[in-house]
Scaffold this motif. Structure first.
Motif, PDB file in Angstrom:
ATOM      1  N   GLU A 166      41.765  52.493  33.347  1.00  0.00           N
ATOM      2  CA  GLU A 166      41.459  51.445  34.324  1.00  0.00           C
ATOM      3  C   GLU A 166      42.625  50.476  34.455  1.00  0.00           C
ATOM      4  O   GLU A 166      42.981  50.051  35.551  1.00  0.00           O
ATOM      5  CB  GLU A 166      40.191  50.685  33.917  1.00  0.00           C
ATOM      6  CG  GLU A 166      38.921  51.497  34.021  1.00  0.00           C
ATOM      7  CD  GLU A 166      38.598  51.883  35.457  1.00  0.00           C
ATOM      8  OE1 GLU A 166      38.815  51.066  36.368  1.00  0.00           O
ATOM      9  OE2 GLU A 166      38.135  53.017  35.659  1.00  0.00           O
ATOM     10  N   LEU A 167      43.212  50.114  33.335  1.00  0.00           N
ATOM     11  CA  LEU A 167      44.345  49.194  33.356  1.00  0.00           C
ATOM     12  C   LEU A 167      45.560  49.856  34.003  1.00  0.00           C
ATOM     13  O   LEU A 167      46.269  49.232  34.797  1.00  0.00           O
ATOM     14  CB  LEU A 167      44.683  48.735  31.937  1.00  0.00           C
ATOM     15  CG  LEU A 167      45.822  47.726  31.811  1.00  0.00           C
ATOM     16  CD1 LEU A 167      45.524  46.463  32.606  1.00  0.00           C
ATOM     17  CD2 LEU A 167      46.051  47.387  30.350  1.00  0.00           C
TER      18      LEU A 167
ATOM     19  N   GLY B 296      45.167  49.718  37.576  1.00  0.00           N
ATOM     20  CA  GLY B 296      44.900  48.375  38.080  1.00  0.00           C
ATOM     21  C   GLY B 296      46.134  47.704  38.648  1.00  0.00           C
ATOM     22  O   GLY B 296      47.254  48.184  38.530  1.00  0.00           O
TER      23      GLY B 296
ATOM     24  N   GLU C  82      44.114  42.902  37.109  1.00  0.00           N
ATOM     25  CA  GLU C  82      43.738  43.580  35.866  1.00  0.00           C
ATOM     26  C   GLU C  82      44.772  43.343  34.769  1.00  0.00           C
ATOM     27  O   GLU C  82      44.423  43.140  33.603  1.00  0.00           O
ATOM     28  CB  GLU C  82      43.556  45.084  36.117  1.00  0.00           C
ATOM     29  CG  GLU C  82      42.322  45.427  36.933  1.00  0.00           C
ATOM     30  CD  GLU C  82      42.464  45.175  38.430  1.00  0.00           C
ATOM     31  OE1 GLU C  82      41.430  45.157  39.110  1.00  0.00           O
ATOM     32  OE2 GLU C  82      43.593  45.002  38.913  1.00  0.00           O
TER      33      GLU C  82
ATOM     34  N   LEU D 123      39.132  38.213  34.461  1.00  0.00           N
ATOM     35  CA  LEU D 123      39.018  39.255  35.468  1.00  0.00           C
ATOM     36  C   LEU D 123      38.053  38.844  36.587  1.00  0.00           C
ATOM     37  O   LEU D 123      38.371  38.941  37.766  1.00  0.00           O
ATOM     38  CB  LEU D 123      38.551  40.571  34.833  1.00  0.00           C
ATOM     39  CG  LEU D 123      38.426  41.766  35.764  1.00  0.00           C
ATOM     40  CD1 LEU D 123      39.798  42.192  36.263  1.00  0.00           C
ATOM     41  CD2 LEU D 123      37.740  42.912  35.062  1.00  0.00           C
TER      42      LEU D 123
END
Length: 108
Positions: free
Chosen positions: A63-64, A67, A71, A99
């Protein structure tokens, strides 16, 4: 179920949630039972100790990587809170708050 404080609950959803809770309890109890049956070496104990962090990284890492600035800023805030407090819970709460705040203020 009838309409009440929780509204109308689908019996299938309730059944799935209860089933997941049962599977979770069985997995935890089974793991504890298994560890009580074997001799835990120092190496195994060290591996088990770092497992929660490895799981968090495995979930959040992709996810990072995908991002953007929001993020990455939240990840930086998480690292800063962790460095200053030494508390994983405070770090995760701080990163999540950052976030949510940045996503509400900045266009995505």
């Amino acid at each position: 179920m009838s309409d009440g404080a929780f509204g109308s609950l689908d019996p299938l959803v309730v059944g799935v949630v209860v089933g997941m809770a049962i599977v979770t309890v069985v997995a935890k109890v089974g793991g504890l039972w298994l560890l009580s049956q074997i001799e835990v070496s120092d190496r195994l104990e060290a591996g088990i100790a770092v497992l929660p962090g490895a799981i968090v990284i495995a979930i959040l890492g992709p996810e990072l990587a995908a991002g953007g600035p929001v993020e990455w800023s939240a990840a930086g805030a998480t690292a800063l809170v962790m460095w200053r407090t030494g508390s994983i819970l405070a770090a995760l709460c701080g990163g999540l708050a950052t976030l949510v705040l940045l996503r509400s203020l900045l266009p995505v």
